[in-house]
Design a protein around this motif. Structure first.
Motif: not given
Ligand code: SAM
Length: 448
Positions: A8-12, A14-18, A33-37, A64-68
């Motif tokens: 069930q992929p999202r289009s962009k 996001a933090p914690n995505d593989l 993918l991690r977000q860091s302050a 960003i859109p997957w595939g960028s």
């Protein structure tokens, strides 16, 4: 449960995505993918992916859109940059064995090292160099980038196996052993029938996976959870030769089986419709024995063995146990690069007028290419949100005569990674007796 990035992929992003990072056509690296302050581990930009094509702060890979395509950043490497200038090794994510890279940075590691060596000591910023693509995880990309704990089944084999064992949305499959989970991911996608509204109980299709090596079993459990596949994959820690395939004493009612085991024939007596003793004699009087097979469907099996001696033993046992349509296949996968080649006499224009026309065509295409490059810089997107290359966008619109594009040639490419094994297939038909006949007659009354 959380949605699976595989199903069930999202289009962009996001933090914690593989994410699967494509460094070049055949080189992939997984990253969460991690977000860091703020600054982390010496990097002012926060968590940063370092590759031989440059540094990529995770902040540039998020939302960003997957595939960028993402270009390397000038990053403040702080203490790390200074270390490198003292001649120490580069950090994680710098594969040294990439031979046929397609990235646009000739010898980027050497260039980066030279740039680092030449930089004044106080300047902590590294030069940006190449680019990467950020891809959403699929079973194929997972197979190409997964941490190998065992030999794995590769895409050319599992795509063929899954169609031969009739794996489709709703199918219930037994898989043993799970190993590194390559086949597990591919089969989970094949049987998942929760589209379009995903929920844990939505999928009747299931993969019942078995692994007796405890650390591998635990790692698989973690991956199944992290990849949101808990509702589809059920993993058990078990020696299947000894203890068979029931789940909590109940039949999983499967109609498809894949055995990637050193001695598949030792597990087959558990995959029968009746209790059997090894060697094939039936023990119909055995009370309480339960078959893991679906009693109302034919069952399709595939075993995967590297040696012909293993195949022979498996086939003998399959025959003894009443399996039919037994055959063996070996996948010899070959990849060809098909392209147009302008070189060679057959594509040369026949006269001056044609030569002029060809030159004009080349000039026009060059101008169009640069125009499209500018548009790409302005971030034109395709319908799925992925950035298209200028060439790709223009390919459908070009009106150049076919001869000017050169003749079509094909060349074999380097071999796709594949672990050559023999695939044995067989079918166990559903059992048919008086009761089944009566039930069928009631359901589909003939001639009435
Ligand atoms: N198909 C897997 C993949 O695509 O990643 C790779 C399977 S690996 C070649 C074989 C696995 O079978 C090993 O992890 C091993 O521990 C497991 N295995 C061997 N004998 C087993 C048994 N009797 N019961 C359960 N698992 C077993």
């Amino acid at each position: 449960s959380k949605p699976s990035p595989f199903l069930q992929p999202r289009s962009k992003t996001a933090p914690n995505d593989l994410a699967i990072i494509s460094l070049s056509k055949d080189h992939f690296q997984q990253v969460t993918l991690r977000q860091s302050a703020g600054a982390i581990d010496g990097y002012a930009e926060g968590i940063t992916l370092n590759t031989r094509f440059g540094s990529f702060p995770h902040s540039t890979l998020l939302d960003i859109p997957w595939g960028s395509q993402v270009r390397a950043s000038n990053v403040d490497t702080g203490s790390r940059g200074r270390k490198r200038r003292r001649g120490e090794a580069e950090g994680e994510g710098t594969p040294s064995s990439l031979a046929d890279d397609e990235n646009d940075s000739p010898a980027p590691a050497a260039a980066a090292a030279a740039a680092a060596a030449a930089a004044p000591v106080k300047q902590a910023t590294t030069a940006a160099s190449g680019f990467i693509y950020v891809l959403r995880p699929t079973p194929e990309l997972w197979t190409s980038s997964l941490p190998h704990r065992t030999q794995v089944v590769y895409t050319p084999d599992y795509s063929y196996i899954l169609q031969r064992i009739r794996a489709r949305p709703g199918t219930r499959i037994i898989e043993a052993g799970a190993g590194s989970g390559s086949f597990t991911h591919a089969s989970a996608r094949a049987v998942y029938d929760g589209y379009p509204a995903p929920s844990e109980s939505a999928s009747r299709g299931k993969v019942f996976s078995f692994e007796f090596h405890e650390p591998r079993y635990q790692k698989m459990q973690e991956e199944i959870r992290d990849h949101g596949l808990e509702g589809i994959v059920h993993i058990s820690h078990r020696d299947v030769y000894q203890d068979g395939f029931l789940i909590d004493g109940q039949s999983p009612k499967v109609s498809a089986i894949f055995l990637d085991l050193p001695a598949p024939w030792r597990a087959l007596h558990h995959l029968s419709r009746r209790k059997t003793l090894r060697g094939g004699s039936l023990d119909e009087g055995h009370e309480g024995w339960m078959s893991p097979l679906d009693p109302e469907q034919s069952v399709y099996i595939c075993t995967f063995s590297p040696c012909i001696e293993q195949v022979t033993r498996t086939v003998t046992e399959l025959r003894t146990l009443g399996w039919t349509d037994i055959d063996m296949v070996e996948i010899a996968h070959k990849r060809f690069n098909v392209m147009r080649d302008r070189a060679g006499p057959s594509t040369a224009p026949a006269n001056v007028a044609q030569a002029m026309e060809k030159l004009k065509g080349d000039l026009k295409r060059t101008q169009e290419f640069h125009k499209a490059q500018k548009a790409a810089a302005a971030n034109e997107m395709d319908v799925d949100g992925a950035t298209l290359s200028a060439e790709c966008r223009d390919s459908g619109r070009s009106e150049a005569p076919a001869w000017s594009k050169g003749q079509i040639v094909h060349r074999p490419e380097n071999e796709f990674k594949t672990h050559t094994s023999y695939l044995v297939f067989a079918i166990l038909p559903r059992e048919w007796d008086e009761a089944a006949e009566a039930a069928a007659a009631a359901k589909w009354p003939c001639g009435k």
